[in-house]
Design a protein around this motif. Structure first.
Motif, PDB file in Angstrom:
ATOM      1  N   LYS A   1       0.828  -1.204   0.000  1.00 31.58           N
ATOM      2  CA  LYS A   1       0.000   0.000   0.000  1.00 31.58           C
ATOM      3  C   LYS A   1       0.861   1.253   0.000  1.00 31.58           C
ATOM      4  CE  LYS A   1      -4.174  -1.833   2.164  1.00 31.58           C
ATOM      5  NZ  LYS A   1      -5.103  -1.756   3.326  1.00 31.58           N
ATOM      6  N   GLY A   2       2.006   1.176   0.690  1.00 33.83           N
ATOM      7  CA  GLY A   2       2.879   2.341   0.764  1.00 33.83           C
ATOM      8  C   GLY A   2       3.567   2.669  -0.538  1.00 33.83           C
ATOM      9  N   THR A   3       3.610   1.710  -1.474  1.00 34.15           N
ATOM     10  CA  THR A   3       4.297   1.969  -2.744  1.00 34.15           C
ATOM     11  C   THR A   3       3.376   2.560  -3.813  1.00 34.15           C
ATOM     12  OG1 THR A   3       3.857  -0.308  -3.448  1.00 34.15           O
ATOM     13  CG2 THR A   3       5.969   0.135  -2.346  1.00 34.15           C
ATOM     14  N   ASP A   4       2.118   2.776  -3.457  1.00 37.91           N
ATOM     15  CA  ASP A   4       1.202   3.381  -4.441  1.00 37.91           C
ATOM     16  C   ASP A   4       0.366   4.466  -3.758  1.00 37.91           C
ATOM     17  OD1 ASP A   4      -0.102   3.873  -6.817  1.00 37.91           O
ATOM     18  OD2 ASP A   4      -1.623   2.326  -6.459  1.00 37.91           O
ATOM     19  N   PRO A   5       1.046   5.511  -3.214  1.00 33.91           N
ATOM     20  CA  PRO A   5       0.304   6.538  -2.481  1.00 33.91           C
ATOM     21  C   PRO A   5      -0.227   7.627  -3.412  1.00 33.91           C
ATOM     22  CG  PRO A   5       2.631   7.019  -2.331  1.00 33.91           C
ATOM     23  CD  PRO A   5       2.502   5.761  -3.159  1.00 33.91           C
TER      24      PRO A   5
END
Length: 910
Positions: free
Chosen positions: A677-681
């Motif tokens: 999730k953190g790689t597609d903010p």
């Protein structure tokens, strides 16, 4: 004097005619005063309210209560552990126990749940940390993809075993051992730290430890990103974890949150029993205030009883009897009880300044009784006179002088009322009225007790039986000149020494150094990247927030300014593409990829044995493995052997292994989800912040800015610079540094004003009483010289003026003038020869000074270093004033002609 003498005669006739009635009323009112005090007297601790209940900063500070991060009544728990994960486990346990005690606590706040902003958590890393994270993921790409295909603990161990094999030549790591290999073709060494962390967690769990520690942060050890440590309040590079506990107030006792503080500390001890490697303590302004007040209350109780006992011992030693000293102690006790009752009725509370009144009154309030009994001993050799007649003689001859001395001491405190500083106003009212009430007791209770229980007057002595030496001091002109010369030299030396004395504003240096709240507050100051204290400013719009933030950040004394906008990640435009480039390198875990069946313990034993076999010492030494690698290999081998032994030798080990496997898998899935999730903010703005965080900085359209200083504002120079600079941007800034600065400045100025007012008031009283400029100026000599000597002693002893001892000056004013008034009143009677000091007068002055010294000196038993310093300075000041009064004043009087005798309306020359 004649008018005063007339009124004293009227009053004394009433007391002597009705002594039992006077005592009955006095004792009944004293008992009622104590009962009223026990049930009604309160305690005031707020700094701003000590300045004035209407101070404008109070209303401004109350605005902070709306912001959840600025509760005035909270405790700060500091946790220091061997590693951050232990601190987190400790805080979790403490939080669960606090939640079970709603009687003492409202809430414990120590973490912002990262789940509330999981999508944006990687944006809070700086760019270099993101690059390190990317590089680490690239380096562990095989491991990452293998786990995505088959997630689980056994799969992880098998993948690590395969990766080790692929990087080994002759069962050793090529990255470390193949020194002759081509640099371009050399593989990176396989890092065993991650494997060690996994095996340590397994070993701990199999050994019946209930805690689970995630190993995933060690996989990405080149990056500071550790999901298990996110959202907590850290200081000192994660040395300290901070938790904020909101207590419930109690309706009992002086300190409304003391019960909650005691319970919190008890809970910390209980939790520490399970975490012996963890240190934890309570600090923060509320804990500092409670610890300070608890110490002072305890010390003042001891100091009061010690003062009374010391005064009684001195009286017994000087009077060589027990009866009359006991009568004087009874009178003093009645006066103290009246003072407590008056304080409860008309003030309603004590504060950190006025709480010292009781030991002070024990020293000062007894003086009038001492002078009264000293003159009674001189006048009681009257033959057939009864005690009533002796009391009347004492009242006529010494009553006005004693009353004037008591009033002059009172005037040293009552001018506090004119300072406008509430804490000093209350000290002046309590102590000034206390001296008046003790004076009243000595002109009512003491004569009544003397008539009923003071014994019979001594037989009249014949002229031949009267001792020839009736003077305490006899100075010839030559001796007087030596005394004055010595006093001048000493004054010069003290002037030089006193030039090094300054005003120290740091309140931490006043409290006991060993107090828990002080110890932890200093630890945070020394180890934190920024000050624990911050100021606050308010803004009405985002534009005003940005404008004020820019202006405040530009100030030399400001290190950081926090606002709602500082909670957002910086450089989002640059970081988002970098994070999105990581997405393809982190494959999704499919539900059908989960292990179809639970692995058996035998499978774990097999893979651990293979790992252990690859890490033999003899192979590593033969190929020249470096020491760090050898140590890692030894640790892995030992852990693997221990786990295998537990699985094979313990009946419940297989069950605990399966429990650990489940927790490991769930932990892995959570971390994997967070990473993906953190790689597609998407870009983050204020609306994306959790409501709790927004409540820290925005309430009802009002924005809060928190301003942190570069230096510790506990120090005066840093505090002054910081507050004045931020006030240049916003005159209405609030917060603990501002309150401390305003309080300290107002207190210092009030003490100076009080001293000046006391000096002026006493000078006017002396001028009206003596109606003689020469005697008025002479009465001020012991005060001036005694004060100078005291400041010189402070310089030698390295004692500075502070927020406690600055009130010593009015104390010295009262004592210094009192002794001079008694001596000059005797001189004015005409019974003193030049350079002589009558024994009874000198004895009374010395005894009064010593009892005052005992009262002041009793404060030196205090663990509170501020009150200790007040006791030391006042003790030294009273002795210096005494020396000036009984030596320097008679030396000056040597050159003056004695006054004429005033005896019942007739005037004769002695």
């Amino acid at each position: 004097m004649d008018l005063l003498r007339r009124y004293l005669r009227i009053w004394m006739n009433f007391v002597l005619n009705w002594p039992r009635l006077v005592l009955a009323i006095a004792f009944a009112s004293a008992i009622a005063s104590v009962g009223l005090t026990v049930t009604k007297l309160g305690m005031l601790t707020d700094q701003l309210e000590l300045i004035s209940p209407d101070h404008p900063l109070i209303a401004l500070s109350d605005r902070l209560d709306a912001f959840t991060s600025d509760s005035k009544r909270r405790f700060t728990v500091a946790v220091k552990a061997s590693n951050p994960h232990r601190a987190v486990a400790f805080a979790n346990e403490l939080s669960s126990r606090i939640a079970k005690d709603p009687v003492h606590f409202q809430n414990m706040f120590y973490r912002v749940d990262p789940e509330m902003f999981k999508t944006w958590q990687l944006l809070y890393l700086d760019r270099q940390e993101l690059v390190d994270l990317r590089d680490k993921i690239v380096e562990q790409e095989k491991l990452v993809r293998g786990l995505a295909q088959e997630p689980g603990l056994l799969s992880l161990l098998r993948l690590i075993n395969q990766e080790m094999a692929s990087r080994m030549v002759g069962e050793l790591f090529t990255g470390f051992l193949d020194e002759k290999a081509n640099e371009d073709n050399r593989q990176e060494p396989f890092d065993l730290n991650f494997l060690i962390t996994v095996l340590e967690g397994m070993s701990s769990y199999l050994n019946d430890s209930p805690s689970y520690r995630s190993p995933w942060s060690s996989l990405f050890k080149d990056s500071s990103w550790d999901p298990d440590l996110e959202g907590y309040f850290w200081e000192g590079r994660k040395q300290y974890l901070l938790a904020f506990v909101i207590p419930h107030k109690s309706d009992e006792g002086f300190l409304r949150t003391q019960g909650a503080l005691d319970k919190l500390r008890a809970l910390l001890l209980e939790v520490r029993a399970s975490y012996p490697d963890v240190q934890a303590g309570v600090t923060g302004q509320e804990a500092l205030i409670n610890d300070e007040m608890t110490t002072v209350l305890s010390d003042m109780e001891v100091a009061t009883w010690l003062s009374i006992a010391g005064v009684f011992v001195l009286l017994v030693a000087f009077r060589r009897s027990v009866r009359r000293p006991l009568l004087q102690i009874i009178s003093l006790t009645v006066g103290l009880c009246w003072t407590l009752g008056w304080t409860t009725l008309f003030v309603g509370h004590l504060n950190i300044i006025s709480i010292v009144f009781a030991p002070l009154l024990c020293g000062l309030g007894v003086d009038s009784g001492i002078h009264w009994f000293s003159r009674l001993e001189e006048e009681e050799h009257c033959g057939d006179c009864d005690m009533k007649s002796v009391v009347r003689i004492v009242n006529d001859r010494s009553g006005p002088g004693i009353l004037l001395a008591g009033l002059s001491t009172t005037l040293a405190f009552l001018p506090f009322v004119l300072t406008g500083f509430r804490g000093l106003i209350e000290l002046g009212l309590v102590t000034g009225m206390g001296i008046l009430l003790n004076l009243f007791a000595d002109f009512s209770v003491l004569p009544a007790l003397a008539v009923l229980a003071g014994g019979k007057p001594k037989q009249k002595l014949s002229p031949e039986a009267i001792p020839g030496e009736k003077d305490l001091i006899r100075l010839k002109p030559r001796h007087s000149r030596l005394v004055l010369a010595g006093a001048g030299v000493l004054a010069l030396l003290c002037t030089l020494s006193g030039s090094h004395v300054y005003f120290d504003l740091n309140p931490l240096r006043l409290q006991p150094a060993e107090a828990e709240s002080v110890v932890w507050e200093k630890a945070l100051i020394e180890n934190s990247e920024r000050s624990a204290l911050s100021a606050s400013s308010f803004a009405a719009s985002p534009e005003e927030v940005r404008r004020k933030s820019a202006a405040l950040k530009a100030l030399p004394s400001v290190s950081e300014v926090e606002s709602i906008f500082s909670l957002l990640p910086e450089d989002q435009e640059e970081k988002i593409p970098l994070l999105r480039s990581l997405g393809p390198r982190i494959p999704e875990i499919r539900a059908d990829a989960m292990e179809s069946r639970p692995p058996s313990p035998a499978e774990f034993v097999e893979v651990l044995e293979r790992i252990r076999f690859k890490l033999q010492d003899d192979q590593a030494e033969r190929w020249g493995a470096e020491k760090p690698l050898v140590e890692q290999m030894t640790r892995v081998r030992a852990l693997a052997q221990e786990i295998v032994g537990l699985i094979r030798g313990s009946s419940d080990a297989p069950e605990r292994l399966m429990e650990y496997r489940k927790r490991f898998l769930q932990d892995m899935m959570d971390k994997w989800d967070s990473l993906r999730k953190g790689t597609d903010p998407s870009p983050m703005d204020v609306e994306n912040l959790p409501a709790l965080l927004r409540g820290w900085f925005v309430q009802d359209g009002i924005y809060l800015l928190r301003i942190y200083p570069k230096e510790s504002v506990w120090e005066a120079h840093a505090l002054t610079k910081f507050v004045r600079e931020i006030q240049s941007v916003d005159p209405e800034v609030v917060g603990e540094p501002v309150s401390l600065f305003v309080f300290a400045s107002a207190y210092r100025n009030a003490c100076i004003k009080a001293s000046l007012y006391a000096l002026v008031g006493i000078s006017i009283l002396l001028a009206l009483t003596f109606r003689n400029l020469r005697l008025t100026l002479l009465a001020l000599v012991p005060l001036g010289l005694g004060t100078l000597l005291t400041v010189g002693i402070m310089g030698v002893a390295d004692v500075q003026f502070n927020l406690a001892n600055s009130v010593f000056m009015p104390l010295v004013v009262g004592a210094g003038v009192e002794y001079a008034v008694v001596i000059l009143s005797r001189w004015k009677e005409g019974r003193m020869l030049p350079g002589h000091l009558p024994f009874s007068t000198g004895k009374g002055v010395i005894l009064a000074a010593l009892t005052t010294t005992v009262g002041f000196g009793a404060l030196m038993i205090s663990h509170h270093r501020g009150i200790f310093s007040l006791g030391f300075v006042a003790w030294a000041g009273s002795l210096c004033v005494l020396a000036s009064a009984i030596l320097v004043l008679p030396a000056i009087l040597t050159s003056l002609q004695p006054e004429k005798v005033e005896e019942e309306g007739q005037v004769v020359v002695p």
